[in-house]
Design a protein around this motif. Structure first.
Motif, PDB file in Angstrom:
ATOM      1  N   ARG A  54      -0.318  -5.608   6.379  1.00 46.72           N
ATOM      2  CA  ARG A  54      -0.880  -4.971   5.182  1.00 46.72           C
ATOM      3  C   ARG A  54      -1.784  -5.964   4.468  1.00 46.72           C
ATOM      4  O   ARG A  54      -1.461  -7.136   4.332  1.00 46.72           O
ATOM      5  CB  ARG A  54       0.249  -4.550   4.260  1.00 46.72           C
ATOM      6  CG  ARG A  54       1.059  -3.431   4.842  1.00 46.72           C
ATOM      7  CD  ARG A  54       1.991  -2.869   3.772  1.00 46.72           C
ATOM      8  NE  ARG A  54       2.744  -1.777   4.338  1.00 46.72           N
ATOM      9  CZ  ARG A  54       4.061  -1.734   4.417  1.00 46.72           C
ATOM     10  NH1 ARG A  54       4.763  -2.714   3.926  1.00 46.72           N
ATOM     11  NH2 ARG A  54       4.666  -0.716   4.969  1.00 46.72           N
ATOM     12  N   ARG A  55      -2.903  -5.487   4.033  1.00 43.78           N
ATOM     13  CA  ARG A  55      -3.845  -6.336   3.308  1.00 43.78           C
ATOM     14  C   ARG A  55      -3.915  -5.848   1.856  1.00 43.78           C
ATOM     15  O   ARG A  55      -3.996  -4.652   1.609  1.00 43.78           O
ATOM     16  CB  ARG A  55      -5.230  -6.251   3.929  1.00 43.78           C
ATOM     17  CG  ARG A  55      -5.222  -6.600   5.393  1.00 43.78           C
ATOM     18  CD  ARG A  55      -6.289  -7.620   5.682  1.00 43.78           C
ATOM     19  NE  ARG A  55      -6.308  -7.921   7.102  1.00 43.78           N
ATOM     20  CZ  ARG A  55      -5.981  -9.100   7.586  1.00 43.78           C
ATOM     21  NH1 ARG A  55      -5.653 -10.068   6.786  1.00 43.78           N
ATOM     22  NH2 ARG A  55      -5.999  -9.323   8.883  1.00 43.78           N
ATOM     23  N   PRO A  56      -3.889  -6.757   0.919  1.00 44.13           N
ATOM     24  CA  PRO A  56      -3.970  -6.331  -0.472  1.00 44.13           C
ATOM     25  C   PRO A  56      -5.331  -5.709  -0.768  1.00 44.13           C
ATOM     26  O   PRO A  56      -6.362  -6.206  -0.342  1.00 44.13           O
ATOM     27  CB  PRO A  56      -3.768  -7.615  -1.265  1.00 44.13           C
ATOM     28  CG  PRO A  56      -3.832  -8.729  -0.306  1.00 44.13           C
ATOM     29  CD  PRO A  56      -3.717  -8.171   1.077  1.00 44.13           C
ATOM     30  N   GLY A  57      -5.309  -4.602  -1.482  1.00 47.11           N
ATOM     31  CA  GLY A  57      -6.535  -3.923  -1.860  1.00 47.11           C
ATOM     32  C   GLY A  57      -6.776  -4.030  -3.352  1.00 47.11           C
ATOM     33  O   GLY A  57      -6.038  -4.700  -4.075  1.00 47.11           O
ATOM     34  N   PRO A  58      -7.792  -3.353  -3.820  1.00 47.67           N
ATOM     35  CA  PRO A  58      -8.132  -3.464  -5.238  1.00 47.67           C
ATOM     36  C   PRO A  58      -7.075  -2.877  -6.167  1.00 47.67           C
ATOM     37  O   PRO A  58      -6.979  -3.266  -7.325  1.00 47.67           O
ATOM     38  CB  PRO A  58      -9.456  -2.702  -5.356  1.00 47.67           C
ATOM     39  CG  PRO A  58      -9.532  -1.851  -4.146  1.00 47.67           C
ATOM     40  CD  PRO A  58      -8.731  -2.520  -3.084  1.00 47.67           C
ATOM     41  N   THR A  59      -6.250  -1.951  -5.682  1.00 48.58           N
ATOM     42  CA  THR A  59      -5.227  -1.349  -6.554  1.00 48.58           C
ATOM     43  C   THR A  59      -3.817  -1.786  -6.175  1.00 48.58           C
ATOM     44  O   THR A  59      -2.850  -1.109  -6.500  1.00 48.58           O
ATOM     45  CB  THR A  59      -5.318   0.188  -6.480  1.00 48.58           C
ATOM     46  OG1 THR A  59      -5.105   0.595  -5.123  1.00 48.58           O
ATOM     47  CG2 THR A  59      -6.640   0.692  -6.982  1.00 48.58           C
ATOM     48  N   THR A  60      -3.682  -2.900  -5.544  1.00 47.52           N
ATOM     49  CA  THR A  60      -2.374  -3.364  -5.107  1.00 47.52           C
ATOM     50  C   THR A  60      -1.435  -3.584  -6.286  1.00 47.52           C
ATOM     51  O   THR A  60      -0.248  -3.310  -6.188  1.00 47.52           O
ATOM     52  CB  THR A  60      -2.517  -4.668  -4.303  1.00 47.52           C
ATOM     53  OG1 THR A  60      -3.382  -4.431  -3.208  1.00 47.52           O
ATOM     54  CG2 THR A  60      -1.183  -5.138  -3.775  1.00 47.52           C
ATOM     55  N   TRP A  61      -1.945  -4.067  -7.371  1.00 51.07           N
ATOM     56  CA  TRP A  61      -1.108  -4.340  -8.525  1.00 51.07           C
ATOM     57  C   TRP A  61      -0.419  -3.085  -9.038  1.00 51.07           C
ATOM     58  O   TRP A  61       0.664  -3.129  -9.566  1.00 51.07           O
ATOM     59  CB  TRP A  61      -1.927  -5.000  -9.647  1.00 51.07           C
ATOM     60  CG  TRP A  61      -3.014  -4.140 -10.178  1.00 51.07           C
ATOM     61  CD1 TRP A  61      -4.276  -4.055  -9.691  1.00 51.07           C
ATOM     62  CD2 TRP A  61      -2.936  -3.243 -11.280  1.00 51.07           C
ATOM     63  NE1 TRP A  61      -5.008  -3.144 -10.427  1.00 51.07           N
ATOM     64  CE2 TRP A  61      -4.207  -2.628 -11.413  1.00 51.07           C
ATOM     65  CE3 TRP A  61      -1.949  -2.876 -12.171  1.00 51.07           C
ATOM     66  CZ2 TRP A  61      -4.480  -1.674 -12.385  1.00 51.07           C
ATOM     67  CZ3 TRP A  61      -2.226  -1.943 -13.142  1.00 51.07           C
ATOM     68  CH2 TRP A  61      -3.476  -1.351 -13.244  1.00 51.07           C
ATOM     69  N   ARG A  62      -1.051  -1.909  -8.848  1.00 54.19           N
ATOM     70  CA  ARG A  62      -0.462  -0.649  -9.323  1.00 54.19           C
ATOM     71  C   ARG A  62       0.725  -0.231  -8.462  1.00 54.19           C
ATOM     72  O   ARG A  62       1.677   0.366  -8.971  1.00 54.19           O
ATOM     73  CB  ARG A  62      -1.498   0.479  -9.277  1.00 54.19           C
ATOM     74  CG  ARG A  62      -2.575   0.339 -10.282  1.00 54.19           C
ATOM     75  CD  ARG A  62      -3.488   1.537 -10.219  1.00 54.19           C
ATOM     76  NE  ARG A  62      -4.731   1.227 -10.886  1.00 54.19           N
ATOM     77  CZ  ARG A  62      -5.842   1.893 -10.741  1.00 54.19           C
ATOM     78  NH1 ARG A  62      -5.884   2.939  -9.963  1.00 54.19           N
ATOM     79  NH2 ARG A  62      -6.923   1.542 -11.401  1.00 54.19           N
ATOM     80  N   THR A  63       0.638  -0.506  -7.153  1.00 52.28           N
ATOM     81  CA  THR A  63       1.674  -0.026  -6.240  1.00 52.28           C
ATOM     82  C   THR A  63       2.618  -1.133  -5.798  1.00 52.28           C
ATOM     83  O   THR A  63       3.396  -0.945  -4.871  1.00 52.28           O
ATOM     84  CB  THR A  63       1.010   0.605  -5.007  1.00 52.28           C
ATOM     85  OG1 THR A  63       0.217  -0.382  -4.362  1.00 52.28           O
ATOM     86  CG2 THR A  63       0.165   1.793  -5.385  1.00 52.28           C
ATOM     87  N   ALA A  64       2.595  -2.270  -6.470  1.00 52.93           N
ATOM     88  CA  ALA A  64       3.412  -3.412  -6.040  1.00 52.93           C
ATOM     89  C   ALA A  64       4.902  -3.107  -6.087  1.00 52.93           C
ATOM     90  O   ALA A  64       5.669  -3.625  -5.293  1.00 52.93           O
ATOM     91  CB  ALA A  64       3.094  -4.641  -6.895  1.00 52.93           C
ATOM     92  N   GLY A  65       5.331  -2.265  -6.993  1.00 55.33           N
ATOM     93  CA  GLY A  65       6.757  -1.961  -7.133  1.00 55.33           C
ATOM     94  C   GLY A  65       7.210  -0.797  -6.284  1.00 55.33           C
ATOM     95  O   GLY A  65       8.406  -0.484  -6.249  1.00 55.33           O
TER      96      GLY A  65
END
Length: 69
Positions: A54-65
């Motif tokens: 998995r590669r972090p995308g621009p909205t990763t912070w939203r779905t981190a949990g």
């Protein structure tokens, strides 16, 4: 191990013992190799390393949990 038959000649007891030792060693090596080749767990499976990470995308912070499969 199936019985071994001498089809030609008259081997001495030493020659027969040497052949039997080689055949037994090869059978034991083949048995050990087949059990070592199988992955013990999913963690050690080589297929696991072939998966796309998995590669972090621009909205990763939203779905981190969120729980990921």
């Amino acid at each position: 191990m199936p019985p071994i038959k001498v089809l030609h000649g008259r081997p001495s007891p030493e020659e027969l013992a040497a052949v039997l030792a080689v055949v037994s060693a090869r059978a034991a090596a083949n048995a050990a190799r087949t059990t070592e080749d199988a992955p013990a767990t999913e963690w050690t499976s080589r297929a696991r390393t072939l998966r796309i990470p998995r590669r972090p995308g621009p909205t990763t912070w939203r779905t981190a949990g969120w729980a990921h499969n």
